[in-house]
Design a protein around this motif. Structure first.
Motif, PDB file in Angstrom:
ATOM      1  N   GLN A 103     -14.503   3.201  -2.017  1.00  0.00           N
ATOM      2  CA  GLN A 103     -14.406   2.309  -2.733  1.00  0.00           C
ATOM      3  C   GLN A 103     -13.160   1.452  -2.244  1.00  0.00           C
ATOM      4  O   GLN A 103     -12.166   2.037  -2.130  1.00  0.00           O
ATOM      5  N   GLU A 104     -13.079   0.078  -2.200  1.00  0.00           N
ATOM      6  CA  GLU A 104     -11.885  -0.628  -1.997  1.00  0.00           C
ATOM      7  C   GLU A 104     -10.675  -0.476  -2.995  1.00  0.00           C
ATOM      8  O   GLU A 104      -9.542  -0.284  -2.331  1.00  0.00           O
ATOM      9  N   ASP A 105     -11.003  -0.095  -4.050  1.00  0.00           N
ATOM     10  CA  ASP A 105      -9.909   0.285  -5.091  1.00  0.00           C
ATOM     11  C   ASP A 105      -9.342   1.411  -4.768  1.00  0.00           C
ATOM     12  O   ASP A 105      -7.996   1.378  -5.119  1.00  0.00           O
ATOM     13  N   GLY A 107      -8.563   2.429  -1.706  1.00  0.00           N
ATOM     14  CA  GLY A 107      -7.962   2.340  -0.310  1.00  0.00           C
ATOM     15  C   GLY A 107      -6.493   2.108   0.028  1.00  0.00           C
ATOM     16  O   GLY A 107      -5.867   3.007   0.854  1.00  0.00           O
ATOM     17  N   GLU A 108      -5.800   1.704  -1.062  1.00  0.00           N
ATOM     18  CA  GLU A 108      -4.151   1.903  -1.051  1.00  0.00           C
ATOM     19  C   GLU A 108      -3.687   3.266  -1.475  1.00  0.00           C
ATOM     20  O   GLU A 108      -2.531   3.266  -1.007  1.00  0.00           O
ATOM     21  N   SER A 130     -14.424   4.253   6.049  1.00  0.00           N
ATOM     22  CA  SER A 130     -15.154   2.702   6.001  1.00  0.00           C
ATOM     23  C   SER A 130     -14.929   2.583   4.402  1.00  0.00           C
ATOM     24  O   SER A 130     -15.107   3.333   3.415  1.00  0.00           O
ATOM     25  N   ILE A 131     -14.443   1.122   4.113  1.00  0.00           N
ATOM     26  CA  ILE A 131     -14.379   0.731   2.582  1.00  0.00           C
ATOM     27  C   ILE A 131     -15.282  -0.285   2.409  1.00  0.00           C
ATOM     28  O   ILE A 131     -15.428  -1.242   3.239  1.00  0.00           O
ATOM     29  N   THR A 132     -16.291   0.232   1.420  1.00  0.00           N
ATOM     30  CA  THR A 132     -17.519  -0.698   1.067  1.00  0.00           C
ATOM     31  C   THR A 132     -17.839  -0.636  -0.412  1.00  0.00           C
ATOM     32  O   THR A 132     -16.741   0.218  -1.131  1.00  0.00           O
ATOM     33  N   ARG A 133     -18.707  -1.022  -0.757  1.00  0.00           N
ATOM     34  CA  ARG A 133     -19.351  -0.851  -2.206  1.00  0.00           C
ATOM     35  C   ARG A 133     -20.323   0.156  -2.537  1.00  0.00           C
ATOM     36  O   ARG A 133     -20.596   0.946  -1.493  1.00  0.00           O
ATOM     37  N   SER A 225     -15.312  -8.659  -1.769  1.00  0.00           N
ATOM     38  CA  SER A 225     -14.307  -7.952  -1.695  1.00  0.00           C
ATOM     39  C   SER A 225     -13.455  -8.041  -2.743  1.00  0.00           C
ATOM     40  O   SER A 225     -13.314  -8.957  -3.540  1.00  0.00           O
ATOM     41  N   SER A 227     -10.377  -7.682  -2.529  1.00  0.00           N
ATOM     42  CA  SER A 227      -8.953  -8.514  -2.167  1.00  0.00           C
ATOM     43  C   SER A 227      -9.108 -10.030  -2.435  1.00  0.00           C
ATOM     44  O   SER A 227      -8.271 -10.879  -2.985  1.00  0.00           O
ATOM     45  N   GLY A 246      -5.425   0.502  -7.397  1.00  0.00           N
ATOM     46  CA  GLY A 246      -5.249  -0.470  -6.500  1.00  0.00           C
ATOM     47  C   GLY A 246      -4.880  -1.945  -7.029  1.00  0.00           C
ATOM     48  O   GLY A 246      -4.857  -2.823  -6.457  1.00  0.00           O
TER      49      GLY A 246
END
Length: 298
Positions: A103-105, A107-108, A130-133, A225, A227, A246
């Motif tokens: 998940q994008e959350d 990523g950082e 890969s960052i996705t839902r 996204s 972001s 995140g």
């Protein structure tokens, strides 16, 4: 003649950091596979080396003293380098490739904290991230497109046979600084929500929590996204429901809005038998989330 610097004991540093992160040296002893008396002795040794008290009680939890906070910062850095050196020197000659989804959350936090360390320790393993839902991540696991995937876990969604829960974290309302929340609550003007396109677990949780509290709302912005949601929030367009993972430091938690419960985090693995590289990375992810979720829930 210059005074020799103190060489701090690495195991004592590990006991200290683990005890502070868990809020208890009893829990730290269990995590480290040592007796409580052994961990207490290591803490005493570290305080003797440092020449100061490092720990104090705060209710039922242990907290670092002012000097302990300084030691905690250095101890984490020392142990990180120690563990990275150990992994690099003791690692088997792993090779191959891994596809990881998240998940994008995450990523950082997950990318630098785990994947960066893993790739430096195992340079012959090619890691693709890969960052996705959630839906795309779960589809990828079903079709063996990902070896591992870290997802949000819906309450009614079963885990795959080779998957496991990593714990649960609280959902929090997030908004821009100086957001006029009191105006919306007093006037009953619909609260502007910034959300992912449906279907979305947190979008559903947000609207359900507001409905239960009798607070009117409207969808002010949708995004594919995270972001995009953070950018819209920084522009003052509304609020959203996420977790601590995140969240930009410039945004604030809105405690006045109704509690929305928590959400699970799960680690999924493809049905293809995992190789040694996937097993090593899976263990690193589990260790990272175990420590992080304990800290978030303290």
């Amino acid at each position: 003649m210059a005074k020799r610097p103190v060489t701090f004991d690495a195991e004592a540093l590990r006991s200290f950091v683990t005890g502070i992160e868990l809020g208890s040296f009893v829990l730290a002893a269990d995590r480290l596979g040592r007796s409580t008396s052994a961990v207490s002795a290591q803490l005493k040794k570290l305080e003797q080396q440092a020449g100061t008290e490092l720990v104090q009680k705060s209710g039922r939890h242990l907290m670092p003293t002012e000097r302990g906070e300084v030691m905690l910062s250095f101890a984490r850095r020392i142990l990180s380098l120690n563990d990275e050196a150990s992994a690099a020197l003791l690692a088997s000659t792993l090779c191959g490739s891994l596809n990881v989804g998240m998940q994008e959350d995450f990523g950082e936090t997950l990318l630098p904290a785990i994947l960066g360390t893993f790739t430096r320790a195992h340079p012959q393993v090619q890691v693709s991230a890969s960052i996705t839902r959630n839906r795309q991540l779960l589809d990828g696991i079903r079709h063996n497109e990902f070896d591992l995937a870290v997802c949000w876990q819906a309450d009614d969604a079963p885990l795959f046979p080779s998957s496991q829960s990593l714990g649960r974290v609280p959902l929090r309302w997030v908004g821009p600084q100086n957001f006029p929340l009191s105006h919306y609550l007093a006037s009953n003007e619909p609260l502007p929500l910034l959300v992912f396109e449906a279907p979305c677990l947190m979008r559903s949780a947000a609207t359900a929590a507001l409905d239960r509290a009798g607070i009117s709302w409207r969808i002010a912005f949708t995004s594919r996204s995270l972001s995009g949601i953070w950018a819209a929030m920084s522009a003052g367009l509304g609020v959203t429901l996420r977790t601590d993972f995140g969240k930009p430091e410039s945004l604030q938690i809105l405690e006045e809005l109704p509690a929305a419960g928590d959400i699970g985090v799960s680690l999924h693995q493809s049905e293809t038998p995992p190789g040694e590289a996937a097993t090593h990375l899976k263990e690193a992810i589990i260790d990272f989330f175990t420590a992080t979720i304990l800290t978030v829930n303290k």
